[in-house]
Design a protein around this motif. Structure first.
Motif, PDB file in Angstrom:
ATOM      1  N   GLU A  30       0.836  -1.194   0.000  1.00  0.00           N
ATOM      2  CA  GLU A  30       0.000   0.000   0.000  1.00  0.00           C
ATOM      3  C   GLU A  30       0.876   1.252   0.000  1.00  0.00           C
ATOM      4  N   VAL A  31       0.483   2.257  -0.787  1.00  0.00           N
ATOM      5  CA  VAL A  31       1.196   3.530  -0.781  1.00  0.00           C
ATOM      6  C   VAL A  31       0.836   4.280   0.498  1.00  0.00           C
ATOM      7  N   LEU A  32       1.854   4.668   1.263  1.00  0.00           N
ATOM      8  CA  LEU A  32       1.627   5.283   2.566  1.00  0.00           C
ATOM      9  C   LEU A  32       1.745   6.801   2.552  1.00  0.00           C
ATOM     10  N   MET A  33       2.730   7.320   1.825  1.00  0.00           N
ATOM     11  CA  MET A  33       2.920   8.775   1.835  1.00  0.00           C
ATOM     12  C   MET A  33       3.893   9.177   0.732  1.00  0.00           C
ATOM     13  N   LEU A  34       3.980  10.484   0.520  1.00  0.00           N
ATOM     14  CA  LEU A  34       4.958  11.078  -0.396  1.00  0.00           C
ATOM     15  C   LEU A  34       5.753  12.114   0.376  1.00  0.00           C
ATOM     16  N   GLY A  35       7.068  12.058   0.247  1.00  0.00           N
ATOM     17  CA  GLY A  35       7.930  13.058   0.864  1.00  0.00           C
ATOM     18  C   GLY A  35       8.990  13.485  -0.135  1.00  0.00           C
ATOM     19  N   TYR A  36       9.922  14.312   0.321  1.00  0.00           N
ATOM     20  CA  TYR A  36      11.004  14.783  -0.549  1.00  0.00           C
ATOM     21  C   TYR A  36      12.341  14.525   0.128  1.00  0.00           C
ATOM     22  N   LYS A  64      10.843  10.604   9.793  1.00  0.00           N
ATOM     23  CA  LYS A  64       9.433  10.290  10.047  1.00  0.00           C
ATOM     24  C   LYS A  64       9.321   9.531  11.356  1.00  0.00           C
ATOM     25  N   GLY A  65       8.522  10.054  12.279  1.00  0.00           N
ATOM     26  CA  GLY A  65       8.328   9.408  13.565  1.00  0.00           C
ATOM     27  C   GLY A  65       9.204   9.947  14.673  1.00  0.00           C
ATOM     28  N   GLU A  66       9.999  10.976  14.372  1.00  0.00           N
ATOM     29  CA  GLU A  66      10.927  11.478  15.393  1.00  0.00           C
ATOM     30  C   GLU A  66      10.206  12.026  16.622  1.00  0.00           C
ATOM     31  N   GLY A  94       3.202   1.742  13.511  1.00  0.00           N
ATOM     32  CA  GLY A  94       2.024   2.555  13.780  1.00  0.00           C
ATOM     33  C   GLY A  94       1.525   3.223  12.512  1.00  0.00           C
ATOM     34  N   PRO A  95       0.508   4.087  12.647  1.00  0.00           N
ATOM     35  CA  PRO A  95      -0.045   4.769  11.475  1.00  0.00           C
ATOM     36  C   PRO A  95       0.973   5.724  10.870  1.00  0.00           C
ATOM     37  N   THR A  96       0.924   5.871   9.548  1.00  0.00           N
ATOM     38  CA  THR A  96       1.867   6.752   8.865  1.00  0.00           C
ATOM     39  C   THR A  96       1.410   8.206   8.897  1.00  0.00           C
ATOM     40  N   CYS A  97       0.126   8.440   8.710  1.00  0.00           N
ATOM     41  CA  CYS A  97      -0.378   9.812   8.613  1.00  0.00           C
ATOM     42  C   CYS A  97      -0.494  10.473   9.989  1.00  0.00           C
ATOM     43  N   HIS A  98      -0.254  11.777  10.045  1.00  0.00           N
ATOM     44  CA  HIS A  98      -0.359  12.518  11.307  1.00  0.00           C
ATOM     45  C   HIS A  98      -1.793  12.552  11.836  1.00  0.00           C
ATOM     46  N   THR A  99      -2.767  12.229  10.961  1.00  0.00           N
ATOM     47  CA  THR A  99      -4.169  12.191  11.389  1.00  0.00           C
ATOM     48  C   THR A  99      -4.505  10.902  12.131  1.00  0.00           C
ATOM     49  N   GLY A 100      -3.571   9.956  12.108  1.00  0.00           N
ATOM     50  CA  GLY A 100      -3.823   8.661  12.725  1.00  0.00           C
ATOM     51  C   GLY A 100      -4.270   7.608  11.739  1.00  0.00           C
TER      52      GLY A 100
END
Length: 202
Positions: A30-36, A64-66, A94-100
């Protein structure tokens, strides 16, 4: 672990030294997120094993997750054909998005839940839980696990021919679950099945 030859292989001349990085769940795809990522972010990701981006809002490296503890543990890294986009396969803690949410894209369901199921079964094998159905099956041994797959196969056929669509989906789900346990008991995985199907297709 697959790691391309290193940061020097990427084309940093594009994007002002910052390349998009797509993060995919290594187990479910599953695609979890996009970053740079900058070169430094990529180097830190490789050296520490935790996915690190360049935060454009904070103007610094950001793991991510710091702060949340929801790290992305590096499994594989790939470059696309133009060498200007990075694909990261990671194990999310845990969840990837900051929204949970599981994914920043908030898809309505996990399209590859069969692989998530495989991960749950593996956890039951590694960390036996009292009362777990998986562990009850495991304790009965290979013959009983294989027998259950046969029983669920027959019940799936019966449901397809003589019962409701809901019954059919329920029985098919039972079949997939028990087959997943059998694969684990034999030390195999859905990846092995997918590779074999792909080979047959060719």
């Amino acid at each position: 672990m697959n790691i391309f030859s290193g940061p020097a292989e990427a084309d940093w001349s594009k994007g002002e030294g910052m390349l998009p990085a797509v993060v995919q769940d290594a187990s479910t795809l599953e695609v979890l997120m996009l970053g740079y990522m900058t070169r430094e972010a990529l180097e830190q990701t490789i050296s520490e094993g935790k996915v690190t981006f360049f935060s454009r809002s904070k103007n610094r490296l950001w793991t991510k997750g710091e702060s949340s503890g929801n790290f992305l543990l590096l499994k594989d890294l790939y470059l696309d054909c133009d060498r200007d986009t990075i694909l990261i396969k990671a194990d999310p803690i845990g969840p990837t998005c900051h929204t949970g949410n599981r994914s920043c894209f908030d898809t309505p369901y996990n399209q590859n839940f069969v692989f998530e199921l495989e991960r749950i079964i593996e956890d039951r094998y590694t960390n036996p839980a009292e009362g777990s159905y998986v562990n009850k099956l495991r304790n009965k041994g290979l013959n009983k696990i294989a027998q259950k797959v046969g029983e669920e196969g027959v019940e799936t056929v019966i449901a397809a021919l003589a019962e409701t669509d809901e019954d059919f989906i329920n029985e098919a789900s039972d079949l997939v679950f028990h087959l997943s346990v059998l694969l684990r008991e034999k030390g195999r995985s859905w990846k092995d099945v997918a590779l074999n199907l792909e080979k047959r297709h060719r």
